[in-house]
Design an enzyme around this catalytic site. Sequence first.
Site, PDB file in Angstrom:
ATOM      1  N   PHE A 267       0.845  -1.190   0.000  1.00  0.00           N
ATOM      2  CA  PHE A 267       0.000   0.000   0.000  1.00  0.00           C
ATOM      3  C   PHE A 267       0.885   1.247   0.000  1.00  0.00           C
ATOM      4  CE2 PHE A 267      -1.929  -3.494   2.319  1.00  0.00           C
ATOM      5  CZ  PHE A 267      -3.139  -3.648   1.650  1.00  0.00           C
TER       6      PHE A 267
ATOM      7  N   SER B 120      -6.140  -8.084  -1.278  1.00  0.00           N
ATOM      8  CA  SER B 120      -5.680  -7.462  -0.039  1.00  0.00           C
ATOM      9  C   SER B 120      -6.262  -6.065   0.072  1.00  0.00           C
ATOM     10  CB  SER B 120      -4.152  -7.373  -0.014  1.00  0.00           C
ATOM     11  OG  SER B 120      -3.575  -8.657   0.032  1.00  0.00           O
TER      12      SER B 120
ATOM     13  N   CYS C 217      -3.426  -4.995   6.959  1.00  0.00           N
ATOM     14  CA  CYS C 217      -3.622  -5.710   5.698  1.00  0.00           C
ATOM     15  C   CYS C 217      -4.487  -6.943   5.944  1.00  0.00           C
ATOM     16  CB  CYS C 217      -2.277  -6.130   5.106  1.00  0.00           C
ATOM     17  SG  CYS C 217      -2.421  -7.029   3.549  1.00  0.00           S
TER      18      CYS C 217
ATOM     19  N   THR D 273      -7.555  -9.809   4.060  1.00  0.00           N
ATOM     20  CA  THR D 273      -7.941 -10.459   2.811  1.00  0.00           C
ATOM     21  C   THR D 273      -9.460 -10.455   2.647  1.00  0.00           C
ATOM     22  OG1 THR D 273      -6.011 -11.910   2.914  1.00  0.00           O
ATOM     23  CG2 THR D 273      -7.817 -12.596   1.471  1.00  0.00           C
TER      24      THR D 273
ATOM     25  N   ALA E 130      -7.711 -13.248  12.300  1.00  0.00           N
ATOM     26  CA  ALA E 130      -7.302 -14.331  13.181  1.00  0.00           C
ATOM     27  C   ALA E 130      -7.037 -13.758  14.569  1.00  0.00           C
ATOM     28  CB  ALA E 130      -6.054 -15.015  12.638  1.00  0.00           C
TER      29      ALA E 130
ATOM     30  N   HIS F 103       1.442  -4.245   7.854  1.00  0.00           N
ATOM     31  CA  HIS F 103       1.834  -5.100   8.969  1.00  0.00           C
ATOM     32  C   HIS F 103       2.011  -4.213  10.201  1.00  0.00           C
ATOM     33  CE1 HIS F 103       3.769  -7.899   5.739  1.00  0.00           C
ATOM     34  NE2 HIS F 103       2.450  -7.895   5.711  1.00  0.00           N
TER      35      HIS F 103
ATOM     36  N   THR G 172       4.127  12.538   7.478  1.00  0.00           N
ATOM     37  CA  THR G 172       5.501  12.997   7.642  1.00  0.00           C
ATOM     38  C   THR G 172       5.697  13.483   9.063  1.00  0.00           C
ATOM     39  OG1 THR G 172       5.633  13.675   5.316  1.00  0.00           O
ATOM     40  CG2 THR G 172       7.242  14.628   6.826  1.00  0.00           C
TER      41      THR G 172
END
Length: 223
Positions: A2, A40, A47, A49, A63, A101, A146
Amino acid sequence: MFTGIVEETGEIRQRTRDDEGLRLRIAADEVAEGLGHGQSISVSGVCLTVEQYGPDWFEVFLADETVSRTYLGDLAEGDVVNLERAMAAEGRFDGHVVQGHVDAVATVSAVDSIGEDWSFEFDLPEGYDRYVVEKGSITLDGISLTVAERDGARVTVAIIPTTYELTTLSAKEPGDPVHLEVDVLAKYVERMLEAETDGDESEGDDGADGNSMASVAESFVDR
């Protein structure tokens, strides 16, 4: 992969908990167009699915590990999340490399209005400030931002009106959680320096050049 450029916000329409994890159905407009099974999608920086989808919604499964590492498990029906589809190969790279992540959950510590803009301060969990530098990139709730200032584990970012209005930042208050993903390039640099140092220690005096390289890199980061 991404870029941290949020396309729109979506609303949690339904949540279902079972022994394996959590399933969320999220209402969306632009992001729901052209979705396919297995794609995704970034949900507030996480992230996930796509398992099922319709004209104006999609479902994702979290999960137990994802639930424990993020705050998505605390969201209720009606809550809003930031959404971004994975970057297309021919797409424009407007943000920075975002993997989706999540490293940890940070906390909003201050929100101030400055003219038409906004200033947000975030407290980072212990150990993550070493990956952050002024004018460097940071991902908070899936938004590429930033760093304006860093004072220890406290980070300040400036938010323009467009980002404020089009993301969940407009609803954030001090004490609220945000998903943190540090710049993966900083992690690679750290790992390379660790490997170099390990090699130097095993080689003894022959590793002088490697130690010099590590010293230069560390002094650069300290600046």
